[in-house]
Design a protein around this motif. Structure first.
Motif, PDB file in Angstrom:
ATOM      1  N   ILE A  13      -2.791  10.678  -3.323  1.00 21.71           N
ATOM      2  CA  ILE A  13      -3.568   9.796  -2.466  1.00 21.71           C
ATOM      3  C   ILE A  13      -2.672   9.285  -1.339  1.00 21.71           C
ATOM      4  CG2 ILE A  13      -3.098   7.818  -3.971  1.00 21.71           C
ATOM      5  CD1 ILE A  13      -5.831   6.686  -3.164  1.00 21.71           C
ATOM      6  N   THR A  14      -3.170   9.350  -0.115  1.00 25.32           N
ATOM      7  CA  THR A  14      -2.404   8.901   1.048  1.00 25.32           C
ATOM      8  C   THR A  14      -2.511   7.395   1.203  1.00 25.32           C
ATOM      9  OG1 THR A  14      -4.294   9.155   2.529  1.00 25.32           O
ATOM     10  CG2 THR A  14      -2.896  11.098   2.188  1.00 25.32           C
ATOM     11  N   VAL A  15      -1.708   6.856   2.121  1.00 24.49           N
ATOM     12  CA  VAL A  15      -1.805   5.430   2.408  1.00 24.49           C
ATOM     13  C   VAL A  15      -3.200   5.097   2.937  1.00 24.49           C
ATOM     14  CG1 VAL A  15      -0.871   3.538   3.797  1.00 24.49           C
ATOM     15  CG2 VAL A  15       0.668   5.272   2.875  1.00 24.49           C
ATOM     16  N   GLN A  16      -3.725   5.993   3.779  1.00 20.37           N
ATOM     17  CA  GLN A  16      -5.084   5.784   4.286  1.00 20.37           C
ATOM     18  C   GLN A  16      -6.090   5.797   3.131  1.00 20.37           C
ATOM     19  OE1 GLN A  16      -2.871   7.944   5.565  1.00 20.37           O
ATOM     20  NE2 GLN A  16      -2.431   6.871   7.494  1.00 20.37           N
ATOM     21  N   GLY A  17      -5.807   6.652   2.150  1.00 21.50           N
ATOM     22  CA  GLY A  17      -6.674   6.702   0.974  1.00 21.50           C
ATOM     23  C   GLY A  17      -6.610   5.423   0.165  1.00 21.50           C
ATOM     24  N   VAL A  18      -5.424   4.808   0.119  1.00 20.90           N
ATOM     25  CA  VAL A  18      -5.268   3.522  -0.574  1.00 20.90           C
ATOM     26  C   VAL A  18      -6.119   2.453   0.103  1.00 20.90           C
ATOM     27  CG1 VAL A  18      -3.670   1.648  -1.113  1.00 20.90           C
ATOM     28  CG2 VAL A  18      -2.981   4.017  -1.512  1.00 20.90           C
ATOM     29  N   TYR A  19      -6.025   2.400   1.439  1.00 24.69           N
ATOM     30  CA  TYR A  19      -6.813   1.393   2.172  1.00 24.69           C
ATOM     31  C   TYR A  19      -8.315   1.633   1.981  1.00 24.69           C
ATOM     32  CZ  TYR A  19      -2.851  -0.732   4.564  1.00 24.69           C
ATOM     33  OH  TYR A  19      -1.703  -1.433   4.853  1.00 24.69           O
ATOM     34  N   LYS A  20      -8.713   2.885   1.930  1.00 18.17           N
ATOM     35  CA  LYS A  20     -10.125   3.200   1.711  1.00 18.17           C
ATOM     36  C   LYS A  20     -10.566   2.738   0.327  1.00 18.17           C
ATOM     37  CE  LYS A  20     -13.454   7.014   1.796  1.00 18.17           C
ATOM     38  NZ  LYS A  20     -13.632   8.486   2.000  1.00 18.17           N
ATOM     39  N   ALA A  21      -9.702   2.975  -0.667  1.00 10.55           N
ATOM     40  CA  ALA A  21     -10.025   2.552  -2.033  1.00 10.55           C
ATOM     41  C   ALA A  21     -10.082   1.028  -2.130  1.00 10.55           C
ATOM     42  CB  ALA A  21      -8.992   3.109  -3.010  1.00 10.55           C
ATOM     43  N   LEU A  22      -9.176   0.353  -1.425  1.00  4.84           N
ATOM     44  CA  LEU A  22      -9.187  -1.114  -1.426  1.00  4.84           C
ATOM     45  C   LEU A  22     -10.503  -1.633  -0.851  1.00  4.84           C
ATOM     46  CD1 LEU A  22      -5.550  -1.857  -0.167  1.00  4.84           C
ATOM     47  CD2 LEU A  22      -6.419  -2.169  -2.484  1.00  4.84           C
ATOM     48  N   PRO A  35       0.812  -1.225   0.000  1.00  6.31           N
ATOM     49  CA  PRO A  35       0.000   0.000   0.000  1.00  6.31           C
ATOM     50  C   PRO A  35       0.846   1.276   0.000  1.00  6.31           C
ATOM     51  CG  PRO A  35      -0.956  -1.609   1.490  1.00  6.31           C
ATOM     52  CD  PRO A  35       0.359  -2.183   1.041  1.00  6.31           C
ATOM     53  N   ILE A  36       1.984   1.259   0.697  1.00  2.41           N
ATOM     54  CA  ILE A  36       2.851   2.441   0.713  1.00  2.41           C
ATOM     55  C   ILE A  36       3.417   2.714  -0.677  1.00  2.41           C
ATOM     56  CG2 ILE A  36       5.013   3.384   1.617  1.00  2.41           C
ATOM     57  CD1 ILE A  36       4.480   1.912   4.219  1.00  2.41           C
ATOM     58  N   GLU A  37       3.887   1.670  -1.364  1.00  3.38           N
ATOM     59  CA  GLU A  37       4.407   1.831  -2.720  1.00  3.38           C
ATOM     60  C   GLU A  37       3.315   2.313  -3.670  1.00  3.38           C
ATOM     61  OE1 GLU A  37       7.912  -1.551  -2.968  1.00  3.38           O
ATOM     62  OE2 GLU A  37       5.825  -2.188  -3.085  1.00  3.38           O
ATOM     63  N   LEU A  38       2.121   1.796  -3.494  1.00  3.51           N
ATOM     64  CA  LEU A  38       1.012   2.182  -4.348  1.00  3.51           C
ATOM     65  C   LEU A  38       0.641   3.641  -4.131  1.00  3.51           C
ATOM     66  CD1 LEU A  38      -0.991   1.215  -6.452  1.00  3.51           C
ATOM     67  CD2 LEU A  38      -2.514   0.510  -4.612  1.00  3.51           C
ATOM     68  N   SER A  39       0.644   4.073  -2.880  1.00  4.98           N
ATOM     69  CA  SER A  39       0.350   5.474  -2.570  1.00  4.98           C
ATOM     70  C   SER A  39       1.339   6.404  -3.259  1.00  4.98           C
ATOM     71  CB  SER A  39       0.394   5.691  -1.052  1.00  4.98           C
ATOM     72  OG  SER A  39       0.342   7.060  -0.731  1.00  4.98           O
ATOM     73  N   ASP A  40       2.602   6.008  -3.273  1.00  7.19           N
ATOM     74  CA  ASP A  40       3.644   6.843  -3.856  1.00  7.19           C
ATOM     75  C   ASP A  40       3.459   7.035  -5.354  1.00  7.19           C
ATOM     76  OD1 ASP A  40       6.361   8.153  -3.777  1.00  7.19           O
ATOM     77  OD2 ASP A  40       6.819   6.489  -5.126  1.00  7.19           O
ATOM     78  N   CYS A  41       2.990   5.998  -6.070  1.00  5.82           N
ATOM     79  CA  CYS A  41       2.919   6.138  -7.526  1.00  5.82           C
ATOM     80  C   CYS A  41       1.531   6.512  -8.042  1.00  5.82           C
ATOM     81  CB  CYS A  41       3.404   4.861  -8.219  1.00  5.82           C
ATOM     82  SG  CYS A  41       2.447   3.394  -7.883  1.00  5.82           S
ATOM     83  N   ARG A  47       4.798  -8.375   5.574  1.00  4.35           N
ATOM     84  CA  ARG A  47       4.535  -7.251   4.679  1.00  4.35           C
ATOM     85  C   ARG A  47       3.165  -7.455   4.043  1.00  4.35           C
ATOM     86  NH1 ARG A  47       7.364  -7.273   0.260  1.00  4.35           N
ATOM     87  NH2 ARG A  47       7.380  -5.045  -0.156  1.00  4.35           N
ATOM     88  N   LYS A  48       2.380  -6.386   4.025  1.00  4.31           N
ATOM     89  CA  LYS A  48       1.063  -6.460   3.407  1.00  4.31           C
ATOM     90  C   LYS A  48       1.204  -6.097   1.930  1.00  4.31           C
ATOM     91  CE  LYS A  48      -2.462  -5.532   5.905  1.00  4.31           C
ATOM     92  NZ  LYS A  48      -3.499  -4.867   6.717  1.00  4.31           N
ATOM     93  N   ILE A  49       0.701  -6.969   1.054  1.00  2.90           N
ATOM     94  CA  ILE A  49       0.821  -6.746  -0.373  1.00  2.90           C
ATOM     95  C   ILE A  49      -0.549  -6.839  -1.038  1.00  2.90           C
ATOM     96  CG2 ILE A  49       3.207  -7.536  -0.562  1.00  2.90           C
ATOM     97  CD1 ILE A  49       2.170 -10.250  -1.441  1.00  2.90           C
ATOM     98  N   ILE A  50      -0.615  -6.287  -2.264  1.00  3.03           N
ATOM     99  CA  ILE A  50      -1.876  -6.221  -3.001  1.00  3.03           C
ATOM    100  C   ILE A  50      -1.748  -7.045  -4.271  1.00  3.03           C
ATOM    101  CG2 ILE A  50      -3.582  -4.666  -4.022  1.00  3.03           C
ATOM    102  CD1 ILE A  50      -2.165  -2.394  -2.401  1.00  3.03           C
ATOM    103  N   PRO A  51      -2.706  -7.911  -4.566  1.00  4.99           N
ATOM    104  CA  PRO A  51      -2.646  -8.706  -5.797  1.00  4.99           C
ATOM    105  C   PRO A  51      -2.575  -7.821  -7.035  1.00  4.99           C
ATOM    106  CG  PRO A  51      -4.355  -9.543  -4.334  1.00  4.99           C
ATOM    107  CD  PRO A  51      -3.886  -8.244  -3.739  1.00  4.99           C
TER     108      PRO A  51
END
Length: 326
Positions: free
Chosen positions: A20-29, A10-16, A43-47
């Motif tokens: 959108i913040t990390v919290q925003g990533v989790y909300k979108a997920l 989620p942190i890597e995804l937020s960066d690119c 480590r938490k990862i996303i498919p």
């Protein structure tokens, strides 16, 4: 199959994603019912499918490109970069097909594929084996057409067939072309009909170079050959140069980089990415792993990540999106 699967956090995804913040990533997920998974090192990862869904929901369009890696010089890391790009692009949700055209099969071995008894490009071309029969599934979003020593006959068969090189590869991949975003072709370090056919099929030719005189000679020979093919077949592909195995501690690297940047005819073709020398890449490839499987982050992991985002267009998309929100 899981060996080359998803590793985006989620942190890597937020960066690119941009804006959108990390919290925003989790909300979108949560909004899109996209699951996360926990690795053995917590480590938490996303498919990859979830990554793709989030990117597309935010307006990103995956490219449809055929990319070949070429240079008339061995040892520059061409196969390693092909391997790393294929793996990392698939992590970002791109549907990737890697094609190994080198008879040595180094890309095939990098993926830990035993190809001795598998169909290779020679069989597709000469024996008319259906392309689906040659595809090996490495993960849901990453496949490969492997190579073995049978491909050592490929050049002879092409010459004997007198086939039009412009359509040789495009015609064979036509039945499966729409299944993939990126088709990445690892070519042998030579000037021959195999590489000419790969060039004709390519939207982009990537030329990896090292800061040494032999690689610079190889760059010039390769560009000259690409220009000849481009003119002869009336093609519109582009080539891109990427610095590989760069060591800032060595003065020679800075000298060659400075000299290359002064060449007006190619300066706009140099990618804004430098892949630093890093033994962790060599060790990972030897173990048939990607640098993204290693327990510790490394400089080359950061560089390959940037390289993949540059080729996919994520960096340009992120910049445009960020600017539009200001």
């Amino acid at each position: 199959m899981e060996q080359f699967d998803h590793t985006i956090t989620p942190i890597e995804l937020s960066d690119c994603l941009g804006g959108i913040t990390v919290q925003g990533v989790y909300k979108a997920l949560k909004t899109h019912n996209i699951p996360t998974q926990m690795t053995s090192n917590r480590r938490k990862i996303i498919p990859a499918q979830g990554i793709r869904k989030l990117f597309e929901e935010r307006g990103f369009q995956y490219p449809k490109s055929i990319i070949s890696f070429q240079i008339v010089k061995g040892g520059v890391g061409k196969t390693s970069l092909s391997f790393c790009l294929a793996v990392r692009a698939s992590h970002y949700g791109a549907r990737v097909l890697a094609i190994d055209l080198d008879q040595q099969g180094n890309l095939t071995r990098s993926f830990n594929v035993e190809a001795r008894d598998k169909p290779v490009w020679l069989n597709l071309f000469r024996d008319k084996v259906p392309i689906d029969n040659a595809i090996v599934k490495l993960s849901d979003s990453l496949h490969i057409i492997p190579s073995n020593l049978n491909n050592s006959r490929l050049e002879v068969e092409i010459i004997g067939s007198q086939i039009n090189l412009k359509d040789l590869i495009k015609d064979i991949i036509a039945p499966i072309r729409n299944n993939y975003d990126l088709i990445i072709i690892d070519c042998p370090p030579a000037i021959n009909n195999i590489n000419a056919a790969a060039t004709c099929a390519s939207d982009i030719v990537i030329i990896p170079i090292n800061p040494d005189p032999y690689a610079m000679d190889g760059l010039d020979y390769t560009i000259s050959e690409l220009n000849r093919i481009k003119k002869g077949f009336k093609l519109s592909f582009n080539y891109r140069i990427v610095w590989n195995k760069y060591d800032a501690r060595e003065r020679l690297g800075a000298v060659y980089m400075h000299e290359l940047m002064k060449r007006n005819e190619i300066v706009n073709n140099i990618l804004p990415v430098v892949c630093r020398v890093d033994t962790s890449l060599r060790n990972a490839v030897f173990d048939a792993k990607s640098v993204f499987e290693l327990p510790k982050k490394s400089p080359i992991r950061e560089d390959i990540d940037q390289f993949a985002k540059e080729i996919l267009g994520i960096n340009a998309w992120k910049e445009a999106k960020t600017n539009s929100q200001q």
